[in-house]
Write an enzyme that holds these catalytic residues in place. Structure first.
Site, PDB file in Angstrom:
ATOM      1  CG  LEU A 174      33.720  49.297  40.197  1.00  0.00           C
ATOM      2  CD1 LEU A 174      33.574  49.867  41.605  1.00  0.00           C
ATOM      3  CD2 LEU A 174      33.367  50.347  39.165  1.00  0.00           C
ATOM      4  CG  ASP A 175      39.754  49.863  36.125  1.00  0.00           C
ATOM      5  OD1 ASP A 175      39.498  48.822  35.497  1.00  0.00           O
ATOM      6  OD2 ASP A 175      39.826  50.990  35.602  1.00  0.00           O
ATOM      7  NE  ARG A 176      45.211  45.525  42.164  1.00  0.00           N
ATOM      8  CZ  ARG A 176      45.475  44.429  42.884  1.00  0.00           C
ATOM      9  NH1 ARG A 176      45.332  44.445  44.195  1.00  0.00           N
ATOM     10  NH2 ARG A 176      45.905  43.335  42.295  1.00  0.00           N
TER      11      ARG A 176
END
Length: 285
Positions: A121-123
């Protein structure tokens, strides 16, 4: 059982890949009934006890930081990652990540596993991350059947405006937006990318969408929604408004799949986080 070569036995019963078999074969840790043997020349018989160790030394430092676990068994762990946390350490940021927290959890419970996230997942995206405890389970989950992955992810996103039609499929290839190494764009020369969406709530100026990925391209949901003219709120990279939430309003809320070792149906949901709830309680909804 009939006498079976060790390689065949492990591939059929433990889902060992060719790559993992090579690691076992050369590890020097393969034992049958407590006796060290040459794995490549060994035949397994009914009642044999097989042991081996293929855990590699991890470069990730265990760190006692908060970890929200939604599911765990001897093979898998599913964590609810908060927005702002990296899934995996980088050369510039080696602490405070989900990987650091997971390895500390393993160590605290006397488990010796490497860190095998099945997806990322993106940050700034919150939500569920599926982590395998052993590489053969990671291999099994990342395999594809008829071109599709064996685990399914669903997301909630708050976007600008109301999408018409309210339910549909975005089928638009995604490529790098050069010269940037981060940005992506919809482009004919890109890789196939398919996102299914359904409007859950339509407000005055925003909409809450439920989305399911058929493919897993970098920034796929963010790029597809921006391409339609409905960027995710808080996603400054792709034109999302920043006045109501300071990170992209995207949450990986559901994971469901058939367990690769037990064949049990696993279906986990993570509640929508407080910052997105606050937007949903605004006058726009």
């Amino acid at each position: 059982m009939l006498p079976t070569p060790a390689k065949q036995f492990l591939m059929q019963t433990q889902y060992i890949s060719h790559t993992i078999w090579k690691r076992i074969k050369h590890s020097g840790t393969f034992h049958v009934n407590g006796v060290p043997v040459n794995a490549a020349q060994t035949v397994i018989r009914g009642g044999d006890c097989i042991t081996y160790d293929i855990v590699r030394e991890s470069a990730i430092t265990p760190e006692d930081i908060p970890l929200s676990i939604c599911y765990e068994d001897p093979y898998l762990l599913i964590a609810n990652k908060p927005a702002g946390q990296l899934v995996h350490p980088t050369t510039k940021e080696s602490t405070g990540t989900l990987g650091n927290a997971v390895l500390a959890h393993f160590a605290a419970h006397g488990e010796h596993h490497a860190y095998h996230p099945v997806h990322r997942l993106d940050r700034a995206t919150s939500g569920l991350v599926l982590i395998a405890k052993v590489p053969q389970v990671q291999d099994k989950l990342t395999a594809r059947k008829n071109g599709k992955k064996l685990f399914h992810r669903e997301y909630l996103a708050i976007v600008s405006g109301g999408i018409s039609p309210s339910t549909g499929t975005i089928d638009a290839p995604i490529a790098r937006a050069l010269p940037s190494i981060i940005l992506r764009k919809v482009a004919a020369e890109g890789k196939s990318a398919i996102t299914h969406y359904e409007t859950q709530r339509a407000g005055k100026n925003h909409a809450l969408l439920r989305l399911a990925l058929e493919t897993g391209r970098t920034h796929q949901i963010r790029v597809h929604l921006a391409h339609l003219g409905h960027p995710i709120l808080g996603d400054s990279l792709y034109g999302g408004a920043m006045n109501e939430i300071k990170r992209q309003a995207l949450h990986a809320y559901r994971l469901h799949f058939t367990h690769p070792m037990t064949n049990e149906l696993i279906d986990i949901i993570a509640p929508i986080p407080s910052d997105m709830k606050q937007v949903l309680s605004s006058p726009d909804f």
